[in-house]
Design an enzyme around this catalytic site. Structure first.
Site, PDB file in Angstrom:
ATOM      1  N   LYS A  83       6.416   0.596 -21.696  1.00 22.07           N
ATOM      2  CA  LYS A  83       5.901   1.079 -20.236  1.00 22.07           C
ATOM      3  C   LYS A  83       7.096   1.339 -19.327  1.00 22.07           C
ATOM      4  O   LYS A  83       7.980   0.551 -19.484  1.00 22.07           O
ATOM      5  CB  LYS A  83       4.976  -0.060 -19.566  1.00 22.07           C
ATOM      6  CG  LYS A  83       4.511   0.211 -18.274  1.00 22.07           C
ATOM      7  CD  LYS A  83       3.510  -1.040 -17.931  1.00 22.07           C
ATOM      8  CE  LYS A  83       2.674  -0.758 -16.533  1.00 22.07           C
ATOM      9  NZ  LYS A  83       1.936  -1.727 -16.386  1.00 22.07           N
ATOM     10  N   SER A 158      -2.684  -0.579 -14.821  1.00 24.24           N
ATOM     11  CA  SER A 158      -1.791   0.266 -14.671  1.00 24.24           C
ATOM     12  C   SER A 158      -0.900   0.703 -15.916  1.00 24.24           C
ATOM     13  O   SER A 158      -0.367   1.864 -16.086  1.00 24.24           O
ATOM     14  CB  SER A 158      -0.770  -0.422 -13.745  1.00 24.24           C
ATOM     15  OG  SER A 158       0.207  -1.595 -14.336  1.00 24.24           O
ATOM     16  N   SER A 182      -3.736  -5.176 -16.092  1.00 32.08           N
ATOM     17  CA  SER A 182      -2.948  -3.769 -16.427  1.00 32.08           C
ATOM     18  C   SER A 182      -2.753  -3.840 -17.877  1.00 32.08           C
ATOM     19  O   SER A 182      -2.282  -2.626 -18.078  1.00 32.08           O
ATOM     20  CB  SER A 182      -2.021  -3.712 -15.618  1.00 32.08           C
ATOM     21  OG  SER A 182      -2.311  -3.336 -14.315  1.00 32.08           O
TER      22      SER A 182
END
Lengths: 473, 70
Positions: A83, A158, A182
């Site tokens: 990420k 997210s 997330s």
């Protein structure tokens, strides 16, 4: 047979075994992964940066080392993606933002360093909701990430890029971060596995902050066993993150083989089975029946005052980001997406006492969960009470009522971060529309081992995690 | 404990000015509207926890719940 010979359909632990046995090479696997990214990512927008050159160099180094007899373990030579809020040295790390569009960290985050030392190959940095502050990965700067199961539907957030990339076989595993949902939300939407570890289990050094008292880094992969392999490597004390625990890390990969027999599972009374879409209820009830048939016992436990969990999470998870972003909000407000800027401005208007009351509620919830766990091994809920909504939708329909997206997400997702417990989302079925349904397994603090064990046992009985999105057929 | 009242656009401007943030009236109006539901939620927790003085804020909670050390 697909062009890659089925290589990308293997799970992380399966490809690792073939690499160990030298049946396939890290270069071959990495090339196939990069080729798949080249084919599918223009559709999915799962990646912000693809690191082809450094990935091939790492794969060649892994191949040479393994060939010379220096095998480092189950991530050696395996393509992973990270990420974009987690630093990889000398690679752009944007946190999904315009503000950090040109940020290139000089050193690895601790989690990246540990993965690198275990021989993992980084194929790229993954798209995400801007600054991890949202649940849709509809990113105004880097594009909207799509769900491989239906491109009109959300990948969640997210860590939406992580969920989408793993589901679409564009990497064998990914790192996400989980503050309120997330890791587990995109895992549920995208039909993969994802674990939020206990706070303090994994270092946050070199990882962008959303909310200091809630943030965790967590692995996302196709199976619980894959998550265990990644979590084993990234867990443990780090002198550079004072929040990390000195608790010893158990043998996560060995413990998962112990099966379900004798495990005591809890359903939250008047909560775990309430307010679900019909398809979610059906899949979840079938999963519970299977767990019970396979040796687990299931009983209801009362946990009071859960109706305030969303409120508490939204208080903490807006006030802390507002403090972190205070200077940028004053200097560069125009560089935020409108949703983020609005949330940060709202956070500036909270009072200190409101924040403290939410933290006190959290202490109370932690005690309630700890008490419930005294004679349970895990608590089971659906991951979310619905399946992935269409991109852009901000409500979901449950039982004929339109429910706000945040309320629907946080019904189950808010509980582990507030209570400080680890939680794993695993796929447990599909809706009639072909969208994945997730089941959440919540463990006692620092007992990731049991959570992963339950997930693994469930996945030995089912094939939901092996299903392939139609995009790849 | 009673819960708070929604903020007007003028109050939003004043509050943010106090925090050192300047915004225009139009944005303040949008923010006031967008904040009503959220602030009602925030106030629910405050109203619930207010009378429960026996519950503290476990500061160690945010520092890893380290059972072997704690």
């Amino acid at each position: 047979m697909p062009p890659d010979g089925g290589l990308l359909d293997l799970e992380l632990t399966e490809v690792a075994e073939q690499i160990r046995l030298r049946e396939i090479s890290p270069v071959e696997v990495t090339r196939a992964t990069l080729d798949a990214i080249a084919v599918h990512d223009s559709t999915l927008s799962a990646f912000i940066t693809v690191t082809e050159e450094s990935a091939m160099q790492a794969a060649e180094a892994a191949e040479k080392a393994i060939g010379a007899g220096y095998y480092l373990g189950p991530l050696h030579g395996v393509p992973l993606a990270i990420k974009d809020i987690v630093s990889i040295r000398d690679q752009r790390s944007t946190s999904g933002s315009k503000i950090l569009a040109d940020h290139v960290p000089a050193e690895d985050a601790t989690v990246s360093a540990r993965l690198r030392a275990s021989g993992a190959v980084f194929v790229g940095k993954l798209n995400m909701h801007e600054f991890a502050f949202g649940v849709t990965t509809e990113n105004p700067h880097y594009g909207t990430t799509k769900n491989p199961w239906n491109l009109a539907h959300s990948a969640g957030g997210s860590s939406g890029g992580s969920g989408s990339a793993v589901a679409a076989r564009l990497c064998y595993g990914a790192l996400g971060t989980d503050t309120g949902c997330s890791v587990r939300l995109p895992a549920s939407y995208c039909g993969i596995s994802g674990i939020r570890p206990s706070i303090g289990r994994v270092s946050n050094f070199g990882v962008g902050t959303l909310a200091w008292t809630l943030d965790t880094v967590g692995p996302m992969a196709r199976s619980s066993a894959d998550c265990a392999a990644m979590l084993s490597v990234i867990s443990g004390y780090d002198a550079r993150d004072p929040q990390t625990s000195k608790n010893p890390v158990p043998d996560l990969t060995g413990d998962i083989e112990r099966g379900l027999a004798g495990l005591r599972l809890g359903l939250i009374a008047d909560y775990s089975l309430e307010g679900l879409q019909d398809d979610v209820r059906l899949s979840f009830e079938q999963a519970l029946a299977l767990l019970e048939e396979s040796g687990a016992t299931i009983r209801e436990v009362p946990i009071p005052d859960l109706d305030l969990a969303t409120s508490a999470l939204m208080t903490i998870d807006i006030a802390e980001p507002a403090a972190y972003h205070a200077q940028w909000l004053r200097d560069r407000p125009q560089d935020y997406g409108d949703d983020i800027r609005t949330l940060l401005e709202q956070g500036e208007m909270y009072t200190a006492t409101q924040y403290i009351q939410a933290q006190r509620y959290r202490s109370m919830l932690h005690r309630s969960f700890t008490e419930a766990m005294h004679d349970l091994d895990a608590i089971i809920t659906p991951s979310v009470p619905y399946t992935s909504p269409r991109i852009g939708e901000r409500t979901v329909s449950i039982g004929g009522k339109d429910i706000g997206l945040i309320d629907a997400i946080m019904r189950y997702q808010a509980l582990p971060p507030l209570a400080g417990m680890p939680a794993l989302s695993v796929p447990c079925g599909f809706s009639s529309e072909g969208l994945p349904v997730g089941m959440q397994i919540i463990g006692d603090a620092f007992d990731e081992s049991t959570v992963l064990r339950i997930g693994h046992a469930f996945q030995r009985l089912t094939d939901w995690h092996r299903r392939k999105p139609p995009l790849l057929s | 404990m009673t819960t708070g009242q929604p903020l007007s656009a003028e109050q939003v401007v004043a509050l943010l000015k106090f925090a050192g943030i300047q915004i225009g009236n139009e944005r303040a109006g949008q923010l006031a509207t967008a904040s009503q539901e959220l602030f009602a939620e925030v106030n629910r927790v405050s109203a619930f926890m207010g009378p429960r003085r026996e519950i503290g804020m476990d500061v160690k909670f945010s520092h890893a719940q380290d059972r072997t050390e704690g």
